[in-house]
Scaffold this motif. Structure first.
Motif, PDB file in Angstrom:
ATOM      1  N   ILE A 237       0.965  -1.339   0.073  1.00 45.46           N
ATOM      2  CA  ILE A 237      -0.020   0.075  -0.078  1.00 45.46           C
ATOM      3  C   ILE A 237       0.805   1.182  -0.151  1.00 45.46           C
ATOM      4  O   ILE A 237       1.750   1.541   0.880  1.00 45.46           O
ATOM      5  CB  ILE A 237      -1.035  -0.042   1.154  1.00 45.46           C
ATOM      6  N   LYS A 238       0.440   2.095  -1.057  1.00 43.96           N
ATOM      7  CA  LYS A 238       1.570   3.290  -1.033  1.00 43.96           C
ATOM      8  C   LYS A 238       1.116   4.262  -0.021  1.00 43.96           C
ATOM      9  O   LYS A 238      -0.228   4.651   0.057  1.00 43.96           O
ATOM     10  CB  LYS A 238       1.411   3.965  -2.696  1.00 43.96           C
ATOM     11  N   PRO A 239       1.963   4.913   0.632  1.00 43.88           N
ATOM     12  CA  PRO A 239       1.582   6.284   1.220  1.00 43.88           C
ATOM     13  C   PRO A 239       1.178   7.293   0.311  1.00 43.88           C
ATOM     14  O   PRO A 239       1.510   7.485  -0.937  1.00 43.88           O
ATOM     15  CB  PRO A 239       2.986   6.519   2.086  1.00 43.88           C
ATOM     16  N   GLU A 240       0.508   8.333   0.966  1.00 43.20           N
ATOM     17  CA  GLU A 240       0.064   9.620   0.115  1.00 43.20           C
ATOM     18  C   GLU A 240       1.361  10.238  -0.548  1.00 43.20           C
ATOM     19  O   GLU A 240       1.443  10.647  -1.778  1.00 43.20           O
ATOM     20  CB  GLU A 240      -0.612  10.650   0.743  1.00 43.20           C
ATOM     21  N   GLU A 241       2.556  10.330   0.032  1.00 40.33           N
ATOM     22  CA  GLU A 241       3.531  10.886  -0.577  1.00 40.33           C
ATOM     23  C   GLU A 241       4.143  10.231  -1.759  1.00 40.33           C
ATOM     24  O   GLU A 241       4.484  10.825  -2.851  1.00 40.33           O
ATOM     25  CB  GLU A 241       4.627  11.294   0.324  1.00 40.33           C
ATOM     26  N   ARG A 242       4.406   8.859  -1.637  1.00 35.05           N
ATOM     27  CA  ARG A 242       4.683   8.051  -2.624  1.00 35.05           C
ATOM     28  C   ARG A 242       3.696   7.939  -3.887  1.00 35.05           C
ATOM     29  O   ARG A 242       4.011   7.990  -5.086  1.00 35.05           O
ATOM     30  CB  ARG A 242       4.995   6.556  -2.187  1.00 35.05           C
ATOM     31  N   GLN A 243       2.367   8.119  -3.652  1.00 32.16           N
ATOM     32  CA  GLN A 243       1.257   8.098  -4.698  1.00 32.16           C
ATOM     33  C   GLN A 243       1.374   9.218  -5.217  1.00 32.16           C
ATOM     34  O   GLN A 243       1.118   9.369  -6.690  1.00 32.16           O
ATOM     35  CB  GLN A 243       0.176   7.736  -3.851  1.00 32.16           C
ATOM     36  N   THR A 244       1.604  10.320  -4.653  1.00 32.48           N
ATOM     37  CA  THR A 244       1.593  11.750  -5.307  1.00 32.48           C
ATOM     38  C   THR A 244       2.955  11.671  -6.295  1.00 32.48           C
ATOM     39  O   THR A 244       2.793  12.375  -7.401  1.00 32.48           O
ATOM     40  CB  THR A 244       1.879  12.736  -4.387  1.00 32.48           C
ATOM     41  N   LEU A 245       4.112  11.309  -6.069  1.00 28.11           N
ATOM     42  CA  LEU A 245       5.227  11.064  -6.708  1.00 28.11           C
ATOM     43  C   LEU A 245       4.994  10.400  -7.749  1.00 28.11           C
ATOM     44  O   LEU A 245       5.374  10.704  -9.066  1.00 28.11           O
ATOM     45  CB  LEU A 245       6.342  10.625  -5.810  1.00 28.11           C
ATOM     46  N   GLN A 246       4.397   9.323  -7.802  1.00 27.32           N
ATOM     47  CA  GLN A 246       4.090   8.521  -9.215  1.00 27.32           C
ATOM     48  C   GLN A 246       3.055   9.245  -9.923  1.00 27.32           C
ATOM     49  O   GLN A 246       3.393   8.950 -11.083  1.00 27.32           O
ATOM     50  CB  GLN A 246       3.485   7.190  -8.497  1.00 27.32           C
ATOM     51  N   LEU A 247       2.158   9.853  -9.366  1.00 20.50           N
ATOM     52  CA  LEU A 247       1.368  10.759 -10.225  1.00 20.50           C
ATOM     53  C   LEU A 247       2.126  11.804 -11.000  1.00 20.50           C
ATOM     54  O   LEU A 247       1.815  12.115 -12.076  1.00 20.50           O
ATOM     55  CB  LEU A 247       0.018  11.261  -9.657  1.00 20.50           C
ATOM     56  N   LEU A 248       3.038  12.516 -10.355  1.00 16.74           N
ATOM     57  CA  LEU A 248       3.913  13.424 -11.117  1.00 16.74           C
ATOM     58  C   LEU A 248       4.559  12.741 -12.334  1.00 16.74           C
ATOM     59  O   LEU A 248       4.677  13.180 -13.396  1.00 16.74           O
ATOM     60  CB  LEU A 248       4.973  13.834 -10.163  1.00 16.74           C
ATOM     61  N   HIS A 249       5.047  11.515 -12.025  1.00  6.95           N
ATOM     62  CA  HIS A 249       5.828  10.716 -13.159  1.00  6.95           C
ATOM     63  C   HIS A 249       4.745  10.196 -14.275  1.00  6.95           C
ATOM     64  O   HIS A 249       5.060  10.581 -15.413  1.00  6.95           O
ATOM     65  CB  HIS A 249       6.488   9.559 -12.582  1.00  6.95           C
ATOM     66  N   ARG A 250       3.550  10.295 -13.820  1.00  3.96           N
ATOM     67  CA  ARG A 250       2.667   9.702 -14.963  1.00  3.96           C
ATOM     68  C   ARG A 250       2.135  10.950 -15.734  1.00  3.96           C
ATOM     69  O   ARG A 250       2.196  10.995 -17.059  1.00  3.96           O
ATOM     70  CB  ARG A 250       1.393   9.025 -14.561  1.00  3.96           C
ATOM     71  N   GLN A 251       2.028  12.180 -15.080  1.00  5.68           N
ATOM     72  CA  GLN A 251       1.773  13.326 -15.924  1.00  5.68           C
ATOM     73  C   GLN A 251       3.073  13.889 -16.756  1.00  5.68           C
ATOM     74  O   GLN A 251       2.651  14.289 -17.768  1.00  5.68           O
ATOM     75  CB  GLN A 251       1.464  14.558 -14.587  1.00  5.68           C
TER      76      GLN A 251
ATOM     77  N   ASN B 222      10.849  18.496 -14.146  1.00  8.77           N
ATOM     78  CA  ASN B 222      12.242  17.713 -13.997  1.00  8.77           C
ATOM     79  C   ASN B 222      12.764  18.409 -12.794  1.00  8.77           C
ATOM     80  O   ASN B 222      13.484  17.701 -12.115  1.00  8.77           O
ATOM     81  CB  ASN B 222      13.054  18.037 -15.293  1.00  8.77           C
ATOM     82  N   ALA B 223      12.878  19.627 -12.626  1.00  7.92           N
ATOM     83  CA  ALA B 223      13.636  20.418 -11.616  1.00  7.92           C
ATOM     84  C   ALA B 223      13.009  19.993 -10.271  1.00  7.92           C
ATOM     85  O   ALA B 223      13.803  19.686  -9.331  1.00  7.92           O
ATOM     86  CB  ALA B 223      13.607  21.937 -11.933  1.00  7.92           C
ATOM     87  N   GLU B 224      11.752  19.828  -9.985  1.00  7.46           N
ATOM     88  CA  GLU B 224      11.064  19.413  -9.094  1.00  7.46           C
ATOM     89  C   GLU B 224      11.762  18.273  -8.618  1.00  7.46           C
ATOM     90  O   GLU B 224      11.673  17.990  -7.493  1.00  7.46           O
ATOM     91  CB  GLU B 224       9.627  19.574  -8.983  1.00  7.46           C
ATOM     92  N   LEU B 225      11.614  17.071  -9.384  1.00  7.53           N
ATOM     93  CA  LEU B 225      11.943  15.982  -9.117  1.00  7.53           C
ATOM     94  C   LEU B 225      13.340  15.816  -8.846  1.00  7.53           C
ATOM     95  O   LEU B 225      13.749  14.914  -7.740  1.00  7.53           O
ATOM     96  CB  LEU B 225      11.806  14.728 -10.393  1.00  7.53           C
ATOM     97  N   THR B 226      14.395  16.602  -9.284  1.00 10.18           N
ATOM     98  CA  THR B 226      15.867  16.647  -9.058  1.00 10.18           C
ATOM     99  C   THR B 226      15.872  17.353  -7.495  1.00 10.18           C
ATOM    100  O   THR B 226      16.747  16.624  -6.783  1.00 10.18           O
ATOM    101  CB  THR B 226      16.457  17.541  -9.916  1.00 10.18           C
ATOM    102  N   THR B 227      15.109  18.333  -7.105  1.00  9.39           N
ATOM    103  CA  THR B 227      15.006  18.889  -5.918  1.00  9.39           C
ATOM    104  C   THR B 227      14.810  17.790  -4.731  1.00  9.39           C
ATOM    105  O   THR B 227      15.386  17.630  -3.645  1.00  9.39           O
ATOM    106  CB  THR B 227      14.146  20.078  -5.777  1.00  9.39           C
ATOM    107  N   PHE B 228      13.791  16.970  -5.180  1.00  9.69           N
ATOM    108  CA  PHE B 228      13.125  15.828  -4.309  1.00  9.69           C
ATOM    109  C   PHE B 228      14.423  14.650  -4.278  1.00  9.69           C
ATOM    110  O   PHE B 228      14.548  14.423  -3.002  1.00  9.69           O
ATOM    111  CB  PHE B 228      11.841  15.017  -4.678  1.00  9.69           C
TER     112      PHE B 228
END
Length: 345
Positions: free
Chosen positions: A112-126, A200-206
């Motif tokens: 089961i994914k926590p909300e943070e991981r699910q949000t990160l996955q949706l960013l990649h899908r977008q 891409n910049a947001e993912l790099t910062t994360f």
């Protein structure tokens, strides 16, 4: 008798519930609305709440856990064999409850994914969606120009460089209305570029701030983009017993068609997450290009040299992606950085 397993067939508005007692007898078959199923879970004694892993499942699983239940997400392919007679939502809910009672099926449950991981996955899908839109837009622009005898190369970088010159050339025969349309499409292309770059910049910062990402970045071929995608899809890898299980989950192992004691291996199975598999294969291609520049005592360099000496380049890339998946699993489970000298195989 109290219900020990609750199978829920998920929908957008209607949720079909099947409650099963400790003896396997069906105690409840009922359809609920979204708000009603929340009230039902809040007022029901703790039980095993099973669902198929599908859109909305992780949210409902987190809600069920907050009400004291034990949520269980099952891959759909492991539920299908338990569907009796013809398919409908009620039968599906009962099949989910029955599949959840099988130990061998429960071992294959989805974490089961926590909300943070699910949000990160949706960013990649977008991000993938925007990249697809940008590619389609570039192809449309080239096709429009080709209708008037103007040919631009396929690379987006060359399209960006050549399109302004085409639009400024008044003698190329483009109709004024098409020229105006191409101006608008060029602006759309720039907006998509800006959105992708910002993401891409947001993912790099994360990646710079997350401790698990710092460990993944020590692995060759893993950067901020594919690393965050792997972290979102896999998490801490605790659901996998070993690295080869993760590689199989990603579809980076051969399909089998074996019988009579004869083993027959086919192409890679392509099961699991297509996006993660693509990311790992791209990372493997990058490693393969520069493997000869790694240190002489580097275990990964020696492994790559052995595999490329006897296999086709494309086969070697998939094999290296499989190796990287196993390394990712080990790094996430042990919480230790990658050690190149320890690579074997």
């Amino acid at each position: 008798m109290a219900e020990t397993i609750i199978g829920i067939d998920l929908g957008k508005l209607k949720f079909h519930v099947c409650g099963v007692d400790a003896n396997g007898h069906v105690e409840r078959r009922r359809a609920y609305s979204r708000s009603a199923v929340m009230r039902f879970l809040a007022n029901t004694p703790p039980a095993l709440v099973a669902m198929e892993a599908c859109p909305g499942a992780h949210h409902l699983a987190r809600k069920a856990a907050s009400f004291g239940h034990e949520p269980l997400l099952l891959p759909a392919q492991y539920v299908k064999p338990y569907v009796k007679s013809q398919k409908n939502d009620t039968v599906d809910a009962e099949a989910i409850a029955e599949a959840a009672s099988r130990p061998t099926v429960r071992e294959r449950a989805v974490a089961i994914k926590p909300e943070e991981r699910q949000t990160l996955q949706l960013l990649h899908r977008q991000r993938s969606g925007w990249i697809g839109e940008r590619t389609a837009l570039g192809n449309r622009i080239r096709a429009m120009l080709l209708e008037f005898g103007i040919v631009l190369p396929q690379r987006l970088s060359r399209l960006r460089a050549g399109l302004p010159e085409v639009l400024e050339d008044a003698d190329n025969g483009l109709p004024d209305r098409l020229r105006a349309l191409l101006h608008d499409l060029s602006a759309d292309l720039k907006r998509l570029d800006a959105r992708i770059e910002a993401l891409n910049a947001e993912l790099t910062t994360f990646a710079r701030e997350d401790p698990l990402m710092q460990l993944l970045l020590t692995i060759p071929g893993i950067g901020p983009i594919n690393g965050t995608a792997l972290l979102a899809g896999i998490g801490d890898a605790s659901q996998f017993r070993r690295g080869r299980d993760l590689a199989a989950w990603l579809g980076l192992v051969p399909r089998q068609h074996s019988t009579g004691g004869k083993t027959r291996l086919l192409g890679i199975s392509k099961h699991g997450n297509r996006h993660l598999r693509m990311m790992l294969i791209h990372g493997a291609r990058a490693v393969l290009r520069v493997a000869g520049k790694r240190a002489a005592d580097d275990g990964l360099r020696h492994w790559v040299e052995r595999i490329t000496a006897r296999k086709h380049a494309n086969v070697a890339v998939v094999a290296l992606a499989n190796k990287l998946a196993r390394i990712v699993c080990a790094v996430l489970q042990r919480r230790e950085p990658f050690a190149p000298a320890q690579v074997s195989g």
